[in-house]
Design an enzyme around this catalytic site. Structure first.
Site: not given
Length: 319
Positions: A19, A146, A188
């Site tokens: 990835g 993120s 997360y």
């Protein structure tokens, strides 16, 4: 291990057997900048396979694999010790890329910390603190975060809930029984907020010491070709896709392209003095309002140091 004399500087990339991290390593290998690249991950067989594949694909031989389990403080300390005692070019970059997302249950690291927080934040926090004294002038550190850290990004994920680091490390499981999936996703997103809080706090502390080491955060965006959602059931994955906005799905990104964008934060000379910033792919943008809360960032830093029992010798930036 390849002959380190063939390279002039070293980069460590965590979670780089596939990835985003793998493609970041590939871009650095193809850069022609004479890096010694360390692929660091917990599965040594996959590390060795990634090294062999990278060497074959890039025809670049100065790539090394090292075992690193971010769910074990002992493993992180052993990794740092092995790096320090080895003969390698000066350490000039660390890419804190590895990350997990657990939605099926509550799991704990070897040291008893909730797994998502333990791996995504505490493991990297210890790694960086241990290796900071080894970093050469004008080195770079990048934390992969993120856009899910930002409630305004409309990612379909729960908003982060940061109160204090100890509560994240040792959660009250009474609230997990009704919807562990949502709790796991919230853990997360909160860990990704911690990555940015840590980025900004580390940058401030380094600047206070008049260090030329830069620290930035990176958002690769939604990538559908990674293994981050491997703990999702088919029903959970379907529900996530349903709640994710159409615009986010339409703008899903390719991990190879984002790997190159991540590598740019290590390679681009125009970023020599850029620190404490948040990059969305190739673009520098503002992160969430909460991520700029210096009180929370300081609490996270100080509490994390206590949680991992950072010794006075290791805590070069504690004060």
């Amino acid at each position: 291990m390849q002959d380190p004399t063939q390279a002039s500087k070293t980069v460590i990339i965590t979670g780089s057997t596939s990835g985003l991290g793998y493609y970041c390593a590939e871009a650095i290998a193809r850069s022609g900048q004479d890096w010694h690249i360390i692929i660091a991950s917990h599965n040594l067989s996959r590390v060795e396979e990634a090294v062999r594949t990278l060497m074959a694909e890039t025809e670049y031989s100065n790539i090394e694999g090292m075992a690193l389990d971010l769910a074990s403080l002992a493993s992180v300390r052993q990794f740092a010790q092995d790096f320090i005692t080895g003969e390698r070019p000066p350490l000039q970059a660390i890419v804190c890329n590895a990350g997990i997302q657990i939605v099926s249950d509550t799991r704990y690291t070897e040291d008893g910390f909730e797994m998502t927080f333990g791996v995504n934040h505490l493991g990297h926090f210890l790694l960086v603190n241990l290796l900071l004294p080894q970093m050469s002038d004008r080195s770079r550190i990048v934390f992969v975060s993120s856009d899910v850290h930002n409630p305004d990004a409309n990612t379909g994920m729960p908003n982060p809930q940061y109160q204090d680091a100890k509560l994240l490390a040792f959660p009250d499981n009474n609230d997990n029984d009704t919807d562990i999936g949502n709790t796991g996703r919230g853990r997360y997103t909160t860990s990704k907020l911690c990555n940015i809080l840590c980025t900004y706090e580390l940058s401030r502390r380094l600047q206070k010491q008049q260090s030329n080491i830069t620290v930035n955060a990176f958002n690769p965006g939604l990538m559908l070709d990674t293994k981050l959602a491997r703990d999702y059931s088919e029903a959970e994955l379907s529900a996530l896709i349903t709640t994710t906005s159409q615009s986010v799905m339409e703008n899903a990104r390719d991990s190879k392209a984002m790997g190159s964008a991540l590598a740019r934060l290590i390679l681009d000379s125009s970023l020599n003095q850029v620190t404490g910033k948040y990059f969305d792919g190739l673009e520098e943008i503002q992160s969430s309002a909460e991520s700029y809360d210096e009180k929370k960032a300081s609490e996270l830093w100080e509490s994390s140091a206590r949680l991992i029992e950072l010794s006075p010798k290791e805590a070069t930036l504690l004060n």
